[in-house]
Design an enzyme around this catalytic site. Structure first.
Site, PDB file in Angstrom:
ATOM      1  CD  GLU A 146      54.495  42.892  66.479  1.00  0.00           C
ATOM      2  OE1 GLU A 146      54.064  43.085  67.593  1.00  0.00           O
ATOM      3  OE2 GLU A 146      55.463  43.000  66.069  1.00  0.00           O
ATOM      4  CB  CYS A 169      55.942  42.749  70.828  1.00  0.00           C
ATOM      5  SG  CYS A 169      56.405  42.037  69.301  1.00  0.00           S
ATOM      6  N   GLY A 174      60.885  61.779  63.163  1.00  0.00           N
ATOM      7  CA  GLY A 174      60.197  62.629  64.222  1.00  0.00           C
ATOM      8  C   GLY A 174      59.404  61.774  64.964  1.00  0.00           C
ATOM      9  CG  ASP A 175      56.998  64.041  68.051  1.00  0.00           C
ATOM     10  OD1 ASP A 175      56.584  64.028  67.152  1.00  0.00           O
ATOM     11  OD2 ASP A 175      57.172  64.968  68.852  1.00  0.00           O
ATOM     12  CE  LYS A 229      56.989  58.030  63.894  1.00  0.00           C
ATOM     13  NZ  LYS A 229      57.952  58.054  65.054  1.00  0.00           N
ATOM     14  N   GLY A 236      54.193  64.720  65.524  1.00  0.00           N
ATOM     15  CA  GLY A 236      54.736  65.400  64.589  1.00  0.00           C
ATOM     16  C   GLY A 236      54.543  64.841  63.325  1.00  0.00           C
ATOM     17  CB  VAL A 237      56.204  62.387  61.872  1.00  0.00           C
ATOM     18  CG1 VAL A 237      56.483  61.423  60.446  1.00  0.00           C
ATOM     19  CG2 VAL A 237      57.401  63.571  61.751  1.00  0.00           C
ATOM     20  CD  GLU A 290      54.248  44.360  75.595  1.00  0.00           C
ATOM     21  OE1 GLU A 290      54.812  43.560  74.697  1.00  0.00           O
ATOM     22  OE2 GLU A 290      53.529  45.440  75.309  1.00  0.00           O
TER      23      GLU A 290
END
Length: 479
Positions: free
Chosen positions: A245, A279, A201-202, A170, A205-206, A378
């Site tokens: 991560e 990151c 998808g988001d 995803k 939803g996924v 961050e």
């Protein structure tokens, strides 16, 4: 306008269970540039079932067979490099040179490294009379972020393939184009049906049904610490393996013997790569107080020279990924000013002449203390914080005083001193003079996550360890 309305499941491009799409906005123009099918729990069920069905055969393939598949993927990847680069620029604003260069180079490098590691990896070893076997863990749910889309897909998909796992990917809904092309590459490379599956998808939803799915054996997630906590909660009832991560607030300790102007210039230029949306960005630069004035001036000059603008042109920095990201960065820049940090260059608002697009001024703060919000949170934008220290013990204490522990760097001429400082930093990746290695394990301490990616270490989370005592006959003690 891009239209991606099918998912890759079981070796075929299939219609989603529901006819829903989401819009993708080009961050440079603030205009919709594509529509992508939005998946659901039913799509996840189909993809996981395909991966589960493919697992027995794929898990038993030989190392030679898996290497052959990876080599074919490498060939197809290079054929689509220009397409991938264009997609990255459009979906997330990566400047053209960066998109076609480091973004694609990272993915290609991880693929080459996976092949190299697989060629010499030990899946079985005899220890005394016990056979130790490393077996593929099973079906993997891979959830990737928007900021380095290809890199994060590569460090999950290639080790999973190499170790004999099957998977459902995803990608982020904010940068889905590159994930779709990646699926096309694997399809063209002849990856067996069901081994690799793609559902767009988001998170709700996924991502949620994928991380909670009872037939998923492990979840690998890269993203924010907040989202990582939710993934772990969703996965917990199944007691499945979860590797993460997550965020970072990494420190770059510049030692007193360093070439300070050169190191500061490098630090500023490196921080703003990808609009600061990295990151492991070295967003806290620690400078000896005795050399602070020199460092501030070097940082100001370096930031002043950075070009910001249309990512299809010859610029160093494009927009940040979205309006929400822009607003978050702006709020943190204002917070830095309110809390008393000295604004060296940059600040709130867009750069001059850029009224459309989510562009952020390269910003440097000095006189930052480690209790300020901009030193704790961050920012995920082109914002550098300069902090001072009096001695190395204080520098190490400041660097380690963080909720995060993803990365760090030590810059200095005396290699033995730099090594000693690097050993004391509580972070997963600590460079010395900006060292880089595809075989170096990448991952974090504390709220930066768990597990490791890259190189040989990236294989381990996709493997179960089985011990078979009695495999060999003990030697006769009398002989």
């Amino acid at each position: 306008m891009r239209e991606y309305t099918k998912f890759y499941i079981g070796g075929d491009w299939v219609d989603p269970a529901e006819s829903r799409t989401f819009d993708v906005v080009n961050p440079a123009t603030e205009q919709v540039c594509g529509r992508v099918a939005a998946g659901s729990a039913e799509d996840v069920d189909r993809a996981v079932a395909a991966a589960r069905a493919a697992f027995p055969a794929w898990s038993r393939t030989s190392v030679a067979d898996r290497i052959a598949v990876l080599r074919t993927i490498s060939e197809r990847f290079e054929e689509r490099r220009a397409d991938l680069a264009a997609a990255l620029t459009e979906e997330m604003g990566a400047p053209a040179a960066l998109a076609g260069g480091f973004h694609c180079d990272l993915a290609a490098g991880h693929l080459a490294t996976a092949i190299e590691v697989l060629e010499g990896f030990t899946f079985e070893e005899l220890r005394g009379t016990t056979l130790i076997v490393r077996e593929p863990i099973g079906v993997c749910g891979l959830i990737t972020p928007w900021n380095w889309p290809l890199n994060q897909i590569a460090v999950k998909v290639f080790p999973a393939l190499a170790t004999g796992c099957t998977m459902v990917l995803k990608p982020s809904e904010q940068s889905p184009f590159s994930g779709q092309i990646f699926a096309e590459i694997l399809a063209a490379a002849g990856v067996p049906a069901g081994v690799f599956n793609l559902v767009q998808g988001d998170g709700p939803g996924v991502g949620v049904p994928l991380s909670a799915h009872p037939d998923v054996d492990m979840v690998s997630f890269t993203g924010s610490t907040r989202a990582g906590v939710e993934v772990a909660r969703n996965a917990a009832p199944g007691v499945k393996r979860v590797t993460q991560e997550l965020g970072g607030k990494s420190a770059n300790i510049v030692l007193d013997d360093a070439d300070l102007p050169a190191n500061v210039a490098t630090a500023v230029a490196t921080l703003v790569v990808n609009s600061g949306q990295t990151c492991s960005a070295l967003s806290r630069m620690l400078i000896p107080n005795s050399r602070m004035a020199e460092a501030i001036e070097a940082a100001r000059q370096a930031a002043e020279a950075i070009t910001v603008g249309d990512p299809t042109g010859d610029v160093a920095v494009g927009p940040v990924v979205s309006g929400a990201q822009f607003d978050k960065i702006q709020a943190l820049i204002r917070k830095g000013i309110e809390e008393g940090a000295t604004l060296v260059i940059g600040g709130p608002g867009r750069p001059a002449g850029l009224d459309t697009g989510y562009y952020v001024k390269p910003t440097v703060f000095a006189d930052v203390t480690n209790d300020m919000t901009i030193a704790r949170e961050e920012i995920f934008g082109p914002v550098l914080c300069i902090l001072g220290y009096d001695d190395l013990d204080q520098a190490v204490a400041i660097a380690n005083d963080s909720d995060y522990g993803l990365a760090g760097n030590v810059a200095g001429a005396d290699l033995e001193q730099a090594r000693a400082v690097a050993r004391r930093l509580r972070a997963g990746w600590v460079g010395i003079n900006d060292g880089f290695d595809f075989h170096c394990p990448f991952g974090g301490y504390r709220k930066s996550g768990n597990g490791r990616e890259w190189g040989e270490f990236g294989f381990e989370d996709y493997l179960e360890i089985k011990g078979i005592p009695g495999w060999a006959t003990a030697p006769d003690p009398g002989q």
